[in-house]
Design a protein around this motif. Structure first.
Motif, PDB file in Angstrom:
ATOM      1  N   ILE A   1       0.827  -1.201   0.000  1.00 52.46           N
ATOM      2  CA  ILE A   1       0.000   0.000   0.000  1.00 52.46           C
ATOM      3  C   ILE A   1       0.867   1.259   0.000  1.00 52.46           C
ATOM      4  N   LEU A   2       1.851   1.289   0.886  1.00 50.51           N
ATOM      5  CA  LEU A   2       2.666   2.490   1.064  1.00 50.51           C
ATOM      6  C   LEU A   2       3.672   2.687  -0.066  1.00 50.51           C
ATOM      7  N   GLU A   3       4.430   1.641  -0.394  1.00 53.29           N
ATOM      8  CA  GLU A   3       5.561   1.831  -1.298  1.00 53.29           C
ATOM      9  C   GLU A   3       5.172   1.801  -2.770  1.00 53.29           C
ATOM     10  N   VAL A   4       4.175   1.002  -3.135  1.00 55.46           N
ATOM     11  CA  VAL A   4       3.695   1.057  -4.520  1.00 55.46           C
ATOM     12  C   VAL A   4       3.040   2.416  -4.766  1.00 55.46           C
ATOM     13  N   GLY A   5       2.270   2.877  -3.781  1.00 54.53           N
ATOM     14  CA  GLY A   5       1.656   4.195  -3.900  1.00 54.53           C
ATOM     15  C   GLY A   5       2.697   5.301  -3.958  1.00 54.53           C
ATOM     16  N   ALA A   6       3.758   5.159  -3.174  1.00 58.26           N
ATOM     17  CA  ALA A   6       4.827   6.170  -3.168  1.00 58.26           C
ATOM     18  C   ALA A   6       5.502   6.250  -4.533  1.00 58.26           C
ATOM     19  N   ALA A   7       5.800   5.101  -5.132  1.00 58.47           N
ATOM     20  CA  ALA A   7       6.445   5.102  -6.449  1.00 58.47           C
ATOM     21  C   ALA A   7       5.546   5.742  -7.495  1.00 58.47           C
ATOM     22  N   ARG A   8       4.277   5.415  -7.439  1.00 58.94           N
ATOM     23  CA  ARG A   8       3.328   5.992  -8.391  1.00 58.94           C
ATOM     24  C   ARG A   8       3.242   7.507  -8.225  1.00 58.94           C
ATOM     25  N   MET A   9       3.138   7.969  -6.980  1.00 59.20           N
ATOM     26  CA  MET A   9       3.020   9.396  -6.732  1.00 59.20           C
ATOM     27  C   MET A   9       4.302  10.140  -7.111  1.00 59.20           C
TER      28      MET A   9
ATOM     29  N   GLU B   1      16.721  -0.144 -10.200  1.00 59.30           N
ATOM     30  CA  GLU B   1      17.038   0.730 -11.326  1.00 59.30           C
ATOM     31  C   GLU B   1      15.796   0.988 -12.170  1.00 59.30           C
ATOM     32  N   GLY B   2      15.004  -0.051 -12.407  1.00 58.96           N
ATOM     33  CA  GLY B   2      13.775   0.118 -13.177  1.00 58.96           C
ATOM     34  C   GLY B   2      12.796   1.054 -12.499  1.00 58.96           C
ATOM     35  N   ILE B   3      12.695   0.959 -11.185  1.00 62.07           N
ATOM     36  CA  ILE B   3      11.791   1.827 -10.436  1.00 62.07           C
ATOM     37  C   ILE B   3      12.239   3.281 -10.542  1.00 62.07           C
ATOM     38  N   VAL B   4      13.519   3.527 -10.294  1.00 62.30           N
ATOM     39  CA  VAL B   4      14.035   4.899 -10.313  1.00 62.30           C
ATOM     40  C   VAL B   4      13.938   5.494 -11.715  1.00 62.30           C
ATOM     41  N   ILE B   5      14.297   4.731 -12.727  1.00 61.31           N
ATOM     42  CA  ILE B   5      14.207   5.245 -14.098  1.00 61.31           C
ATOM     43  C   ILE B   5      12.763   5.606 -14.447  1.00 61.31           C
TER      44      ILE B   5
ATOM     45  N   ILE C   1      10.382   6.478 -12.367  1.00 58.51           N
ATOM     46  CA  ILE C   1      10.008   7.683 -11.611  1.00 58.51           C
ATOM     47  C   ILE C   1      10.582   8.921 -12.291  1.00 58.51           C
ATOM     48  N   LEU C   2      11.858   8.879 -12.655  1.00 57.53           N
ATOM     49  CA  LEU C   2      12.503  10.045 -13.272  1.00 57.53           C
ATOM     50  C   LEU C   2      11.929  10.345 -14.649  1.00 57.53           C
ATOM     51  N   ALA C   3      11.427   9.309 -15.331  1.00 54.70           N
ATOM     52  CA  ALA C   3      10.817   9.503 -16.647  1.00 54.70           C
ATOM     53  C   ALA C   3       9.363   9.959 -16.541  1.00 54.70           C
ATOM     54  N   GLY C   4       8.830   9.967 -15.332  1.00 61.50           N
ATOM     55  CA  GLY C   4       7.436  10.349 -15.147  1.00 61.50           C
ATOM     56  C   GLY C   4       6.456   9.305 -15.643  1.00 61.50           C
ATOM     57  N   ASP C   5       6.898   8.056 -15.709  1.00 60.33           N
ATOM     58  CA  ASP C   5       6.045   6.962 -16.188  1.00 60.33           C
ATOM     59  C   ASP C   5       5.351   6.322 -14.990  1.00 60.33           C
ATOM     60  N   VAL C   6       4.153   6.788 -14.713  1.00 59.74           N
ATOM     61  CA  VAL C   6       3.426   6.370 -13.515  1.00 59.74           C
ATOM     62  C   VAL C   6       3.148   4.872 -13.511  1.00 59.74           C
ATOM     63  N   GLU C   7       2.658   4.355 -14.621  1.00 58.28           N
ATOM     64  CA  GLU C   7       2.289   2.937 -14.679  1.00 58.28           C
ATOM     65  C   GLU C   7       3.517   2.040 -14.538  1.00 58.28           C
ATOM     66  N   ALA C   8       4.614   2.419 -15.182  1.00 59.64           N
ATOM     67  CA  ALA C   8       5.831   1.604 -15.097  1.00 59.64           C
ATOM     68  C   ALA C   8       6.401   1.632 -13.685  1.00 59.64           C
ATOM     69  N   ALA C   9       6.360   2.796 -13.031  1.00 55.67           N
ATOM     70  CA  ALA C   9       6.870   2.902 -11.658  1.00 55.67           C
ATOM     71  C   ALA C   9       6.043   2.028 -10.723  1.00 55.67           C
ATOM     72  N   GLU C  10       4.727   2.068 -10.874  1.00 53.42           N
ATOM     73  CA  GLU C  10       3.845   1.240 -10.045  1.00 53.42           C
ATOM     74  C   GLU C  10       4.111  -0.237 -10.291  1.00 53.42           C
ATOM     75  N   SER C  11       4.195  -0.637 -11.557  1.00 58.76           N
ATOM     76  CA  SER C  11       4.398  -2.042 -11.900  1.00 58.76           C
ATOM     77  C   SER C  11       5.742  -2.547 -11.394  1.00 58.76           C
TER      78      SER C  11
END
Length: 239
Positions: free
Chosen positions: A115-123, A205-209, A211-221
């Motif tokens: 709940i917390l960390e998937v939401g954090a990555a998306r936000m 690395e995939g998560i950070v990239i 987030i930096l690319a502004g790809d909400v769905e990819a960050a969440e996934s």
């Protein structure tokens, strides 16, 4: 008197195809389930690598890495020769802590993490980050990639806290920090597997990239897959 469970049926139920995103972690978890639930007893042999790979839907290399990791952790032993193969050790490793952790405790910490960390990555991916926030994420990512085993979990936690900070909600950070303390106390009870660290680094690395690319769905996934990998190992080793 009730009939004893058919170990072959139980084995088939447990050794089923794993999720592609966490093939190594799920393979370790499935093998541990067959051990911890008594489907395989101390001294029993594992099915051949080729058979395991087919049942789990993974490569033989993945099976081999999982077996090596469990051998290093003291659960399996390999024997050569005509009657060789991979066998459960006669005496399985004892828990590293005298206090038994129940499944409900593990599930609660993992669900809260999702709940917390998937939401954090998306936000975080949905925001326009400052230069300092972007640099902070890269720096924390580099730190954990270069971490020695003794420092890995501490630096891993710092990266996840940086992601929570990048979400832009100050109230979120202490919640993530508190739950990371719970998770680390659980993770400290299981072996630190080198293949899992390498896979976690790739996921980080995939998560950070994303987030930096502004790809909400990819960050969440990417974060969800990362959380699920940890869950597979915790459930496998602890219950």
């Amino acid at each position: 008197m009730a009939a004893e469970p058919d170990s072959a049926v139980a084995s088939e139920a447990l050794l089923r195809p794993v999720r592609p995103g966490n093939a190594f972690e799920d393979t370790v978890g499935r093998l541990l389930q067959t051990i911890r639930l008594g489907v395989l007893a101390p001294g029993d042999s594992l099915p051949p690598e080729r058979e395991l790979a087919a049942k789990l839907g993974v490569s033989r290399d993945t099976v081999r890495e999982a077996i090596k990791s469990l051998a290093d952790a003291g659960y399996l032993v390999s024997r050569r020769g005509r009657y060789g193969g991979t066998f459960l050790t006669e005496e399985l490793p004892a828990p590293t802590d005298a206090v038994r952790v129940n499944r409900a405790e593990i599930d609660d910490a993992l669900r809260l993490r999702e709940i917390l960390e998937v939401g954090a990555a998306r936000m975080a991916a949905s925001r326009t980050l400052t230069a300092a926030e972007r640099e902070g994420l890269w720096s924390r990512l580099a730190d954990v990639r270069d971490a020695a085993p003794d420092y890995y979990r501490r630096l891993d936690s710092r990266l996840h806290l940086a992601i929570a900070e990048a979400a832009g909600s100050p109230s979120l950070v202490p919640l993530v920090a508190e739950n990371r303390m719970r998770l680390n106390s659980l993770l400290d009870r299981i072996p630190l597997l080198r293949r899992n660290i390498a896979h976690s680094d790739e996921q980080h690395e995939g998560i950070v990239i994303a987030i930096l690319a502004g790809d909400v769905e990819a960050a969440e996934s990417a974060m969800r897959a990362h959380v699920e990998g940890s869950a597979a190992l915790l459930h496998g080793f602890l219950g």
